[in-house]
Every structure is written in structure tokens, then in C-alpha cells.
Write an enzyme that holds these catalytic residues in place. Sequence first.
Site, short mmCIF file in Angstrom:
data_model
loop_
_atom_site.label_atom_id
_atom_site.label_comp_id
_atom_site.label_asym_id
_atom_site.label_seq_id
_atom_site.Cartn_x
_atom_site.Cartn_y
_atom_site.Cartn_z
N ASP A 297 0.79 -1.24 0.00
CA ASP A 297 0.00 0.00 0.00
C ASP A 297 0.82 1.29 0.00
O ASP A 297 1.79 1.42 0.75
CB ASP A 297 -0.84 0.10 1.28
N GLU B 55 -10.64 -2.30 4.48
CA GLU B 55 -9.29 -1.78 4.77
C GLU B 55 -9.15 -0.37 4.18
O GLU B 55 -9.94 0.04 3.34
CB GLU B 55 -8.23 -2.70 4.13
#
Length: 506
Positions: A48, A230
Site C-alpha cells: 500500500d 481496509e
Amino acid sequence: MEIKKTLLTIGIILAAITTQAQKAPTKLYQEPYRLQAHFSPKEKWMNDPNGMVYYKGVYHLFFQYYPKATVWGPMHWGHAVSNDLIHWKQLSIALYPDKLGYIFSGSVVIDKDNTSGLGTKGKPAMVAIFTHHNPKGEKAGTSTYQNQSIAYSLDEGTTWTKYKGNPVVKNPGIKDFRDPKVFWYAPGNKWVMTLATKDRITFYSSPNLKDWKKESEFGRMLGAHGGVWECPDLIPLKLNGKEYWALLVSINPGGPNGGSATQYFVGHFDGNKFTPTSTETKWIDHGPDNYAGVTWSNTGNRKIFLGWMSNWLYANETPTVKWRSATTIPRELSLKSAAGDIWLTSNPVEELENIVTKTINVDAGLLAKDNNIFSVIKQTPTQYRLKFNTQAVKDYSVILSNNAGEKLVIGYNAKNSRYYIDRTRAGQNKFNKQFASIAYAPRLSLSPTSDFELLVDASSVELFADGGLSNLTGIYFPKIPYTRLSIVNNGMEIEDLQIQPLKSIW
Ligand code: FRU
């Protein structure tokens, strides 16, 4: 010019289009599949994007990083900077795991008013808010191993100090309790945190980034729930002068084309609570490879999004050698009305123009006649950009291929009103049985005209259709570089085709 009912196939030889020699060893940033217009770490594993913040003319990008291997491991925050969102310089690691655990995803804010007391009035602190993930607690079967912590930097992100009072948000007993994204909510004179808490988003607020209070929850019964939630983000955006808020929520698995993907909700936020204006499940990108994306902080009204260009289905297995994974192209987000609802559009940031070497405008007449027109592209960038407009949208496809019999097909299917990326024969796919797939995105626009923009890099393709209303992002791994481009057009008028070879950013 109208080309009627002809199956028009234009073979385009893109001579010497690439530096992507598929044989190792090669120079840094020229390894097999290395993207030339996108950020990827010099070496080792990345997932990420984290802590994106704009400060003093610099775009900071932190990222989930494991510096010891090309697979996921104990997470650090890597760090890179850019002046234009396109050219990146990787710096040293910003945050290392410690006794509270690995450094999972999170955000960075500039504490201009020194609410935290971690900086001074004249020298505001950059404050990182992230999840501490304690692997020991996870192993021991507890449910409180993810907690939110902060760290600060007084030298513009070069060095970081972890706050002594960590964690600042303690886990109340929810296993998936992570990925804080924080912003200053001026009307309430407070910081707001969006946090992914298993199957919903929980909002917290704070006067000082240290003491947090729970405000509300959202989403338990709304949107997609095929996997855990998320990496949320909540951003204000205007449409026709009216303010809305978009809440981005990544989900894994349960994406529209399998595995990881990012959904969003458009609605209102009053400082305590988010209320959606529609109950439809919407995706920021329908492709398989745009995950965990959030926006830059401190960019004013401009909202710039960046995603991780992979999917947890196969992220650890993709066939790169020294490095693994890249980011999407940074995308500007806007709101648009279409088909009776409000949607997010994503388009490449205008700074991408910085690496356009030239623009080749192809005359529609020539498209029908001269197959070799693209042999003019004799230079060596590995990317190009392609745009065209059409009247009355029918089936068409753009095919990239090589002499090894591999091809990547990107197109539109009018019967089902959907765009697609077909990578079933695009190259290496044995590394994971779910990789060879066709990904679809519904066409949301009802307009009789359309536009189609492709950003093709050494191992990625990003499609932005109808002004960024329908998007698909996919990665692919050809044995040898693609050297041919064909357009299959089923009798539709092509108004304009532009090809823009791009310079490598490295
Ligand atoms: C999303 C994610 C986050 C987590 C991080 C761990 O891809 O699973 O929820 O913080 O990756 O690396």
C-alpha cells in the site's frame, strides 16, 4: 470520416518501442517488467501507498515496505519524494518495526497549528498516524494486536520519532482494526480519523492527534462485504457548487473482478457521521490491480489518488525478480452525475504531460489506408498514450501484441455495455491460476459519444473511459515486449487518435 461495417484491423509496428529487455541482469530501473512511468521501489517488496502528504512543494509518498525480500514481511514505511507526482526519488526508510509491532498502513498530516505540541508554532510537525501490528499478539490468538500510533518529523520527513505515549487508539477487541486516515475538519476545529474496523468504518475525532474519541460507525449493512474492509479515506468534493464527501473503502477479497478492490460511497459528513446519498455499490476502478488507494493530504481542493497496482490474490507471486509491485499513475478525483446518480471519476494527473515526448495525431482517413503509419515511432520509451473519440459507441478493441504470439486486448462490448481488459493470453500467467482473466467494467455514461484513454507501461495498462467514469487497471507480463498495436473497429467513426510516447521517469 465514417468507416461503415468494415472490420478494420490496423497493424501498427512500434519499432524499437521498448527498453524492456526480458533478460536479466540489467541496470537499475531497466530490469524485466520494470515500469517506466510509475513508481516502484528500487528493490524488494512494496504494497500500500501510505502517508501521502504535500508539503513545501514536495509530494511525499510513504509505502508498505519489506526491505529484506520480494515477498510481504515485517512492515516498514519506505519513503519517496517528487516535485511533480511523476518523477520519484526513493529516500531512506522512514519507520521501522519496534516492540509494539510492524508499521502497517496509515496517513501523514501537517500539524500547522501545533495542536499536538510535537512541533512549534513556527515549525509544524509532520505527524504520521499508523497501525502498529503486533505479530506476537496475532500468533498468540489475541484479538487486540492492531492499535493506532503516531510518530513525528521536524525535518520534513527525513527522520521520525515515535511518540512515547503510543498507542493513541487502543484496540477494543476487533481483530481487523487498522489503516487510520486523518484530516483536519475545520468547521469542528478537530482532527477526524477514518479507521477500518473489520466490516465497517469507525470515525474518531481528536483536538490534538493524541486523545481520540469515537464518533460513529458506517457501512455494516451497506456496500460490498465479500471480505474485510481496509484503507479508508474521506474527502470533500464539489459538484455544481455543492459539497459532497466521498468515502473510499478497500475490500479484500470481494472485488468486482476477484480479490482486492476499492469501493466508495458518496454522501454527506457533518463532522460526526457519514450519510450516503445512494445505496449502490460503486468501485473506483473495476480492474484487478488497483488496491489500497487513498488521496494526498494538504493539496487543497485538488484530490489526488494513488493505488497499489496489484492484488492480494497473486501479489507475492508476480514474476519480477529484484523488486515487486508498483503504484498506479496518480489520479485526480472528481464527481460527476451520470445515469441518475453521482459517481467518482479518476483521470491521470495533468503532470503526466511532463513526460510526453510528442503527440502524434492520427488522421481518421489514414487509419483506414496506411497500416505503417506508426512506424514513425522510432524512439525508445516504453510507454505511450492513446486517445480516441467515437460517435455512437459500438464494439471495438485495441490489441497490443508481440512476436511470441502474446496479446493484451482492451476494448468495449456494446451488447453488454461494458469495457474489458483481456489478459488471458497476454504473457506469463502460470504463477497463479487466478491471474489469467478478463476484467470487466460497466459503462456508466449514457452519452452517444465516448473517449478511451490507455496508459500502457512495460507491465501495466490503465484504462480511463468516458472521462474517467469507467476505469480498469491490470498488470501483465509478456515474454518479450509488445511491438505491435492493432485496432479492431466494427464500423464506428473514430474522430481522433492521439499517440503520445512517454519518456522514462528514471
Ligand atoms: C492492505 C493491507 C492493510 C494493512 C497492510 C499491511 O493491503 O492489508 O490493511 O495495513 O496492507 O501490509
